[in-house]
Design a protein around this motif. Structure first.
Motif, PDB file in Angstrom:
ATOM      1  N   GLY A 136     -11.500   2.714   0.290  1.00 48.30           N
ATOM      2  CA  GLY A 136     -10.938   3.927   0.858  1.00 48.30           C
ATOM      3  C   GLY A 136     -11.215   4.045   2.336  1.00 48.30           C
ATOM      4  O   GLY A 136     -11.050   3.085   3.094  1.00 48.30           O
ATOM      5  N   GLY A 152      -4.860   0.620  -3.838  1.00 47.55           N
ATOM      6  CA  GLY A 152      -6.316   0.550  -3.839  1.00 47.55           C
ATOM      7  C   GLY A 152      -6.899   1.036  -5.149  1.00 47.55           C
ATOM      8  O   GLY A 152      -7.864   0.455  -5.675  1.00 47.55           O
ATOM      9  N   TRP A 153      -6.328   2.109  -5.701  1.00 46.88           N
ATOM     10  CA  TRP A 153      -6.801   2.601  -7.000  1.00 46.88           C
ATOM     11  C   TRP A 153      -6.640   1.549  -8.089  1.00 46.88           C
ATOM     12  O   TRP A 153      -7.530   1.344  -8.907  1.00 46.88           O
ATOM     13  CB  TRP A 153      -6.051   3.870  -7.420  1.00 46.88           C
ATOM     14  CG  TRP A 153      -6.285   4.151  -8.885  1.00 46.88           C
ATOM     15  CD1 TRP A 153      -7.376   4.733  -9.438  1.00 46.88           C
ATOM     16  CD2 TRP A 153      -5.427   3.752  -9.967  1.00 46.88           C
ATOM     17  NE1 TRP A 153      -7.260   4.753 -10.819  1.00 46.88           N
ATOM     18  CE2 TRP A 153      -6.076   4.156 -11.162  1.00 46.88           C
ATOM     19  CE3 TRP A 153      -4.192   3.119 -10.042  1.00 46.88           C
ATOM     20  CZ2 TRP A 153      -5.513   3.937 -12.428  1.00 46.88           C
ATOM     21  CZ3 TRP A 153      -3.630   2.899 -11.292  1.00 46.88           C
ATOM     22  CH2 TRP A 153      -4.294   3.302 -12.459  1.00 46.88           C
ATOM     23  N   ALA A 206      -9.160  -2.415   0.056  1.00 39.17           N
ATOM     24  CA  ALA A 206      -8.542  -1.098  -0.105  1.00 39.17           C
ATOM     25  C   ALA A 206      -9.298  -0.251  -1.118  1.00 39.17           C
ATOM     26  O   ALA A 206      -9.162   0.978  -1.133  1.00 39.17           O
ATOM     27  CB  ALA A 206      -7.088  -1.246  -0.537  1.00 39.17           C
ATOM     28  N   THR A 207     -10.122  -0.888  -1.967  1.00 39.94           N
ATOM     29  CA  THR A 207     -10.929  -0.141  -2.935  1.00 39.94           C
ATOM     30  C   THR A 207     -11.958   0.756  -2.247  1.00 39.94           C
ATOM     31  O   THR A 207     -12.427   1.730  -2.841  1.00 39.94           O
ATOM     32  CB  THR A 207     -11.665  -1.096  -3.889  1.00 39.94           C
ATOM     33  OG1 THR A 207     -12.477  -2.000  -3.123  1.00 39.94           O
ATOM     34  CG2 THR A 207     -10.678  -1.908  -4.722  1.00 39.94           C
ATOM     35  N   PRO A 248     -10.292   5.238  -3.241  1.00 36.13           N
ATOM     36  CA  PRO A 248      -9.223   4.595  -2.478  1.00 36.13           C
ATOM     37  C   PRO A 248      -8.230   5.612  -1.915  1.00 36.13           C
ATOM     38  O   PRO A 248      -8.107   6.733  -2.433  1.00 36.13           O
ATOM     39  CB  PRO A 248      -8.545   3.692  -3.528  1.00 36.13           C
ATOM     40  CG  PRO A 248      -9.573   3.509  -4.597  1.00 36.13           C
ATOM     41  CD  PRO A 248     -10.355   4.782  -4.631  1.00 36.13           C
ATOM     42  N   THR A 288       0.819  -1.211   0.000  1.00 32.22           N
ATOM     43  CA  THR A 288       0.000   0.000   0.000  1.00 32.22           C
ATOM     44  C   THR A 288       0.853   1.261   0.000  1.00 32.22           C
ATOM     45  O   THR A 288       0.328   2.368  -0.194  1.00 32.22           O
ATOM     46  CB  THR A 288      -0.936   0.027   1.216  1.00 32.22           C
ATOM     47  OG1 THR A 288      -0.149  -0.059   2.414  1.00 32.22           O
ATOM     48  CG2 THR A 288      -1.907  -1.145   1.162  1.00 32.22           C
TER      49      THR A 288
END
Length: 326
Positions: free
Chosen positions: A117, A142-143, A114-115, A137, A77
């Motif tokens: 946010g 995540g993005w 993680a998508t 995210p 991350t």
């Protein structure tokens, strides 16, 4: 034969172990590097190990692949190389999606919690383009996972060719055996266990949000065996497709996790609070919890592992064992 990308990694190697225990042929796509990552596979018979750059030559030979389980990714991350992350986490899975659609091979892939946010838009695993467009995210990783989910939704909406079965799995905070190679990205459980075994206190981040006490940040901690169980169920139920949350369904505090670890170790808790690293401020999820309604509606009825049970098994059966690998 099952093709498992990232098969020497954390979730991937536990999946490989389960498939191998069933007597299945498993081709692993991964790099082992110069450390002990090979130990994640050492106890299991595999059909072979392919470096990622050899994947398409292998595919062109038209092997009898029963399903592709795409667990491979840059999962840090804190990664900042956008081109590298996009190539690995977006371009490659899109190529695999197209290849599986053309060859009529089921495709199961790892998305991520993680998508979601900071959770402001909730944690509903809605695969519609409109729902996905709302998510923001907190980091590049995540993005990249959301970018692929969005493209899948767009392809489906346009009626483009698709694999006969597809499933995107939004894994929440996974813990369990075989993550010794992950460095900073290993689970909190492994990091805290190592601290205690080194004679230190278990450290947790102080809270920098009003109304949330130190150590009371909450996450949906899910045992890796539960993640594997979902994937095995999908392989047995080819009619089930969609975007699915994979978690315990219950948010627990970091204090709960660490106290469960001390109990499993037979020790009194020794916990110290520290400041959050600068590179995580503003990018740290304070709450995650996986609604499992879509997964249940699809027919998956297995119960998830309670946190205390999962931590005890991980600590006593693996982390505290002479050979800590599955």
């Amino acid at each position: 034969m099952y093709l498992v990308t990232g098969g020497a990694g954390f979730i991937g190697s536990n999946l490989v172990a389960a498939l191998a225990a069933r007597g299945e042929e498993v081709m692993v796509v991964d790099r082992l590097g110069a450390e002990d990552k090979w130990r994640n596979l050492a106890k299991h018979t595999i059909a072979g190990l392919l470096p990622p750059e050899a994947l398409w030559e292998f595919w062109a030979a038209r092997p009898p692949v029963a399903a592709v389980l795409h667990m491979g990714a840059i999962s840090a991350t804190t990664e900042t190389d956008g081109d590298l992350v996009a190539a690995t986490n977006l371009t490659l899975p899109l190529q695999l999606w197209s290849a599986c659609a053309e060859r009529r091979v089921p495709f199961i892939y790892a998305s991520s919690a993680a998508t979601y946010g900071d959770g402001h838009e909730g944690f509903e695993d809605d695969a519609s383009p409109a729902a996905l467009a709302k998510l923001r995210p907190l980091n590049l990783y995540g993005w990249s996972k959301l970018a692929f989910d969005r493209r899948v939704a767009q392809l489906l909406a346009r009626g483009a060719p698709r694999p006969p079965q597809w499933a995107g799995l939004r894994f929440f905070n996974v813990y369990g055996p075989n993550e010794h190679h992950k460095g900073r990205m290993a689970s909190v459980l492994l990091h805290k266990y190592r601290q205690v075994m080194a004679g230190e206190a278990a450290t947790l981040f102080r809270s920098d949000r009003p109304g949330i006490a130190d150590g009371h940040q909450r996450r949906d901690f899910v045992h890796v065996d539960d993640c594997v169980a979902v994937m095995l169920w999908l392989l047995e139920n080819p009619g089930a497709s969609g975007l699915f949350n994979v978690g315990s369904g219950r948010a627990r505090t970091f204090l709960d996790l660490v106290q469960a670890m001390f109990a499993a170790m037979g020790r009194e808790p020794d916990i110290r609070f520290v400041e959050m690293p600068a590179d995580l401020r503003g990018k740290y999820q304070y709450f995650t919890e996986a609604p499992l309604d879509r997964l249940r509606a699809a027919g998956f009825n297995a119960q998830t592992t309670p946190l205390e049970d999962g931590v005890r098994r991980t600590v006593q059966d693996f982390l505290g064992a002479e050979d800590p690998y599955r």
